[in-house]
Scaffold this motif. Sequence first.
Motif, PDB file in Angstrom:
ATOM      1  N   ALA A 128       3.849  26.884  -7.506  1.00  0.00           N
ATOM      2  CA  ALA A 128       3.900  26.453  -8.911  1.00  0.00           C
ATOM      3  C   ALA A 128       5.334  26.175  -9.326  1.00  0.00           C
ATOM      4  CB  ALA A 128       3.276  27.515  -9.804  1.00  0.00           C
ATOM      5  N   GLU A 129       6.247  27.039  -8.917  1.00  0.00           N
ATOM      6  CA  GLU A 129       7.663  26.841  -9.246  1.00  0.00           C
ATOM      7  C   GLU A 129       8.207  25.580  -8.595  1.00  0.00           C
ATOM      8  OE1 GLU A 129       9.355  30.469  -7.915  1.00  0.00           O
ATOM      9  OE2 GLU A 129       8.962  31.557  -9.795  1.00  0.00           O
ATOM     10  N   GLN A 130       7.687  25.252  -7.413  1.00  0.00           N
ATOM     11  CA  GLN A 130       8.149  24.055  -6.699  1.00  0.00           C
ATOM     12  C   GLN A 130       7.501  22.784  -7.216  1.00  0.00           C
ATOM     13  OE1 GLN A 130       7.111  25.364  -2.710  1.00  0.00           O
ATOM     14  NE2 GLN A 130       9.247  25.883  -2.244  1.00  0.00           N
ATOM     15  N   GLY A 131       6.450  22.937  -8.017  1.00  0.00           N
ATOM     16  CA  GLY A 131       5.792  21.769  -8.586  1.00  0.00           C
ATOM     17  C   GLY A 131       4.735  21.142  -7.700  1.00  0.00           C
ATOM     18  N   LEU A 132       4.289  21.834  -6.654  1.00  0.00           N
ATOM     19  CA  LEU A 132       3.218  21.308  -5.820  1.00  0.00           C
ATOM     20  C   LEU A 132       1.917  21.322  -6.625  1.00  0.00           C
ATOM     21  CD1 LEU A 132       2.415  20.459  -2.826  1.00  0.00           C
ATOM     22  CD2 LEU A 132       1.608  22.810  -2.594  1.00  0.00           C
ATOM     23  N   PRO A 133       1.153  20.241  -6.644  1.00  0.00           N
ATOM     24  CA  PRO A 133      -0.114  20.244  -7.387  1.00  0.00           C
ATOM     25  C   PRO A 133      -1.062  21.326  -6.867  1.00  0.00           C
ATOM     26  CG  PRO A 133       0.513  18.001  -6.816  1.00  0.00           C
ATOM     27  CD  PRO A 133       1.463  18.907  -6.079  1.00  0.00           C
ATOM     28  N   LEU A 134      -1.743  21.977  -7.791  1.00  0.00           N
ATOM     29  CA  LEU A 134      -2.680  23.028  -7.402  1.00  0.00           C
ATOM     30  C   LEU A 134      -3.785  22.471  -6.521  1.00  0.00           C
ATOM     31  CD1 LEU A 134      -3.676  25.941  -7.631  1.00  0.00           C
ATOM     32  CD2 LEU A 134      -4.847  25.300  -9.757  1.00  0.00           C
ATOM     33  N   ALA A 135      -4.215  21.252  -6.782  1.00  0.00           N
ATOM     34  CA  ALA A 135      -5.275  20.647  -5.962  1.00  0.00           C
ATOM     35  C   ALA A 135      -4.841  20.547  -4.506  1.00  0.00           C
ATOM     36  CB  ALA A 135      -5.639  19.266  -6.505  1.00  0.00           C
ATOM     37  N   SER A 136      -3.592  20.194  -4.261  1.00  0.00           N
ATOM     38  CA  SER A 136      -3.090  20.105  -2.881  1.00  0.00           C
ATOM     39  C   SER A 136      -3.087  21.469  -2.222  1.00  0.00           C
ATOM     40  CB  SER A 136      -1.671  19.521  -2.877  1.00  0.00           C
ATOM     41  OG  SER A 136      -1.662  18.201  -3.354  1.00  0.00           O
ATOM     42  N   LEU A 137      -2.639  22.479  -2.949  1.00  0.00           N
ATOM     43  CA  LEU A 137      -2.574  23.832  -2.401  1.00  0.00           C
ATOM     44  C   LEU A 137      -3.966  24.343  -2.043  1.00  0.00           C
ATOM     45  CD1 LEU A 137      -0.903  26.359  -1.783  1.00  0.00           C
ATOM     46  CD2 LEU A 137      -1.103  26.989  -4.202  1.00  0.00           C
ATOM     47  N   LEU A 138      -4.930  24.182  -2.944  1.00  0.00           N
ATOM     48  CA  LEU A 138      -6.283  24.682  -2.697  1.00  0.00           C
ATOM     49  C   LEU A 138      -6.975  23.907  -1.583  1.00  0.00           C
ATOM     50  CD1 LEU A 138      -7.565  25.336  -6.335  1.00  0.00           C
ATOM     51  CD2 LEU A 138      -6.572  26.949  -4.702  1.00  0.00           C
ATOM     52  N   HIS A 139      -6.712  22.608  -1.505  1.00  0.00           N
ATOM     53  CA  HIS A 139      -7.315  21.811  -0.435  1.00  0.00           C
ATOM     54  C   HIS A 139      -6.866  22.308   0.930  1.00  0.00           C
ATOM     55  CE1 HIS A 139      -9.160  18.395   1.496  1.00  0.00           C
ATOM     56  NE2 HIS A 139      -8.005  18.059   2.055  1.00  0.00           N
ATOM     57  N   THR A 140      -5.593  22.626   1.063  1.00  0.00           N
ATOM     58  CA  THR A 140      -5.077  23.131   2.343  1.00  0.00           C
ATOM     59  C   THR A 140      -5.642  24.522   2.641  1.00  0.00           C
ATOM     60  OG1 THR A 140      -3.042  21.863   2.053  1.00  0.00           O
ATOM     61  CG2 THR A 140      -2.973  23.688   3.615  1.00  0.00           C
ATOM     62  N   TYR A 141      -5.779  25.352   1.627  1.00  0.00           N
ATOM     63  CA  TYR A 141      -6.369  26.677   1.839  1.00  0.00           C
ATOM     64  C   TYR A 141      -7.805  26.572   2.328  1.00  0.00           C
ATOM     65  CZ  TYR A 141      -3.206  30.457   0.539  1.00  0.00           C
ATOM     66  OH  TYR A 141      -2.204  31.401   0.559  1.00  0.00           O
ATOM     67  N   ARG A 142      -8.586  25.713   1.692  1.00  0.00           N
ATOM     68  CA  ARG A 142      -9.996  25.584   2.079  1.00  0.00           C
ATOM     69  C   ARG A 142     -10.122  24.980   3.481  1.00  0.00           C
ATOM     70  NH1 ARG A 142     -10.402  23.575  -3.534  1.00  0.00           N
ATOM     71  NH2 ARG A 142     -11.198  25.298  -4.811  1.00  0.00           N
ATOM     72  N   ARG A 143      -9.292  23.987   3.751  1.00  0.00           N
ATOM     73  CA  ARG A 143      -9.322  23.396   5.085  1.00  0.00           C
ATOM     74  C   ARG A 143      -8.908  24.425   6.136  1.00  0.00           C
ATOM     75  NH1 ARG A 143      -6.149  17.833   5.882  1.00  0.00           N
ATOM     76  NH2 ARG A 143      -8.125  16.925   5.187  1.00  0.00           N
ATOM     77  N   GLY A 144      -7.943  25.266   5.801  1.00  0.00           N
ATOM     78  CA  GLY A 144      -7.524  26.321   6.719  1.00  0.00           C
ATOM     79  C   GLY A 144      -8.652  27.310   6.978  1.00  0.00           C
ATOM     80  N   ALA A 156       2.394  14.933  -1.546  1.00  0.00           N
ATOM     81  CA  ALA A 156       3.024  16.023  -2.298  1.00  0.00           C
ATOM     82  C   ALA A 156       3.601  17.066  -1.345  1.00  0.00           C
ATOM     83  CB  ALA A 156       2.006  16.668  -3.241  1.00  0.00           C
ATOM     84  N   TYR A 157       2.850  17.424  -0.334  1.00  0.00           N
ATOM     85  CA  TYR A 157       3.354  18.366   0.665  1.00  0.00           C
ATOM     86  C   TYR A 157       4.495  17.741   1.460  1.00  0.00           C
ATOM     87  CZ  TYR A 157       0.344  22.508   0.648  1.00  0.00           C
ATOM     88  OH  TYR A 157      -0.242  23.700   0.344  1.00  0.00           O
ATOM     89  N   ALA A 158       4.330  16.463   1.835  1.00  0.00           N
ATOM     90  CA  ALA A 158       5.347  15.793   2.645  1.00  0.00           C
ATOM     91  C   ALA A 158       6.679  15.726   1.915  1.00  0.00           C
ATOM     92  CB  ALA A 158       4.876  14.385   3.013  1.00  0.00           C
ATOM     93  N   ALA A 159       6.642  15.600   0.578  1.00  0.00           N
ATOM     94  CA  ALA A 159       7.878  15.524  -0.200  1.00  0.00           C
ATOM     95  C   ALA A 159       8.503  16.893  -0.410  1.00  0.00           C
ATOM     96  CB  ALA A 159       7.589  14.883  -1.559  1.00  0.00           C
ATOM     97  N   LEU A 160       7.740  17.950  -0.192  1.00  0.00           N
ATOM     98  CA  LEU A 160       8.209  19.295  -0.515  1.00  0.00           C
ATOM     99  C   LEU A 160       8.641  20.105   0.706  1.00  0.00           C
ATOM    100  CD1 LEU A 160       8.557  21.438  -2.752  1.00  0.00           C
ATOM    101  CD2 LEU A 160       6.186  22.137  -2.313  1.00  0.00           C
ATOM    102  N   LEU A 161       7.873  20.030   1.789  1.00  0.00           N
ATOM    103  CA  LEU A 161       8.103  20.907   2.936  1.00  0.00           C
ATOM    104  C   LEU A 161       8.275  20.121   4.226  1.00  0.00           C
ATOM    105  CD1 LEU A 161       5.345  23.605   2.231  1.00  0.00           C
ATOM    106  CD2 LEU A 161       7.771  23.774   1.722  1.00  0.00           C
ATOM    107  N   GLY A 162       9.092  20.682   5.124  1.00  0.00           N
ATOM    108  CA  GLY A 162       9.211  20.139   6.464  1.00  0.00           C
ATOM    109  C   GLY A 162       8.079  20.659   7.339  1.00  0.00           C
ATOM    110  N   ARG A 163       7.934  20.056   8.514  1.00  0.00           N
ATOM    111  CA  ARG A 163       6.818  20.414   9.393  1.00  0.00           C
ATOM    112  C   ARG A 163       6.908  21.866   9.837  1.00  0.00           C
ATOM    113  NH1 ARG A 163       5.679  20.657  14.804  1.00  0.00           N
ATOM    114  NH2 ARG A 163       3.557  20.024  15.415  1.00  0.00           N
ATOM    115  N   ALA A 164       8.082  22.321  10.227  1.00  0.00           N
ATOM    116  CA  ALA A 164       8.226  23.682  10.759  1.00  0.00           C
ATOM    117  C   ALA A 164       7.900  24.720   9.683  1.00  0.00           C
ATOM    118  CB  ALA A 164       9.640  23.894  11.284  1.00  0.00           C
TER     119      ALA A 164
END
Length: 414
Positions: A80-96, A33-41
């Motif tokens: 949310a506007e971009q359609g990224l799943p909330l689970a993906s967003l929270l997983h990255t926050y917790r890992r961070g 989901a992240y790979a389809a939405l954002l570039g690495r930079a």
Amino acid sequence: MERIIEDVREDLSRRIAVAAHRLADLTLAEDPAYAALLGRAELRERIHHNLRQAVEGLVRGSRGLPVDLADARATGTLRAEQGLPLASLLHTYRRGGRLLWQTLTETVAAHDRAALPRLLPSATLLWDVLDQMTDAVTDSYRRTEAARTDLDRERRAALLDILLDGAAATDGPAASEAAAQLGLPERGRFAVVVVAGTGAAGSTSERAGTPGSAPRVLWRIRADGECGLVELGHHPLESVRELLAPLGARAGVSPVVGAPAELAGARRLAALALRTAPGSGGPRTALLDEGLPAALVAAQGELAARLRQVVLGPVLALPAEDRRTLLTTLGTWLTCQGSTTYAAQRLYCHRNTVSNRLRRLEQLTGRSLADPRHVVELALAHAAVYQLAAADPATPPCPPTPAGTARRSPRPPG
């Protein structure tokens, strides 16, 4: 805590930048989901910013100041506007958060290992800051998602109205375009369902069973009841009756049409079919093509009233019990295709009793059950009486024709 961070700030900033690189690479590799939405930079910069915000939140928290959550809320809204799943967003926050604590302890240890014991009490404060950021992201995401859902629901309802009403706004989409936006094909097999009352079928939600097991239905609440746009696919029209059975409500079903532009006409026919659906006893879903004579009566209210009076007026003038008996006998005899034998079985009486009642009805109405034209008049008048009783509870009741499949008499009706 503030003193410790100030002592290692330069090294901590460098290490956080490296950690952001690692987390961005790991996220893109593991989360499609992240790979389809954002570039690495872009992802690396976003993670780097969030980690720095968490450090600043830790410093503010150690001073007793509130954490600045504006960026976290903005991130929740954006994702949310971009359609990224909330689970993906929270997983990255917790890992961070875990990565930040690891980076902070490594930095302090490299600077002054003896300072580590003074860092440990700050773990609770850091996790509190991270929890606040995560909660802000989640709340903002869900609010935005709810607003989008409401907007999508309104848009979907407007598209259904275009198809079911057959009148698009001058600056709005045509029927074919509205159908395409709802995922409907240009050609296919469609029908419309009208359900009496509201709350029985749902709102504009899409309901179907396992893919391929049932027709797809798009529901719409309307002033005259709930409407369902049915995409039949390969399913027979009769499958709609099975689909509606659990609702327990009266419903009318249109004939099959082949294009979205024909759905407005189908809705009007479904509403007409609803007027012929029985109020109780037997199936409560009426398919228009199975009751065209009754639908014809329902469509012509003024003529139906005249038909009731001219054909069955003397019967309707009888006392309630006599009226009910004759009308029930007539309806049963019609259902049994003119067999007095089967009508008697249904009515739990002797065959001669049915014959006597029918003979009396002939005398009262001046119509012979041996004359096909008279039978048609009586059948239509009977439907008109039943429909009036179903529509107006104050009207003297006319029991519906008994439910069940009529059996053909093995000999001419007698």
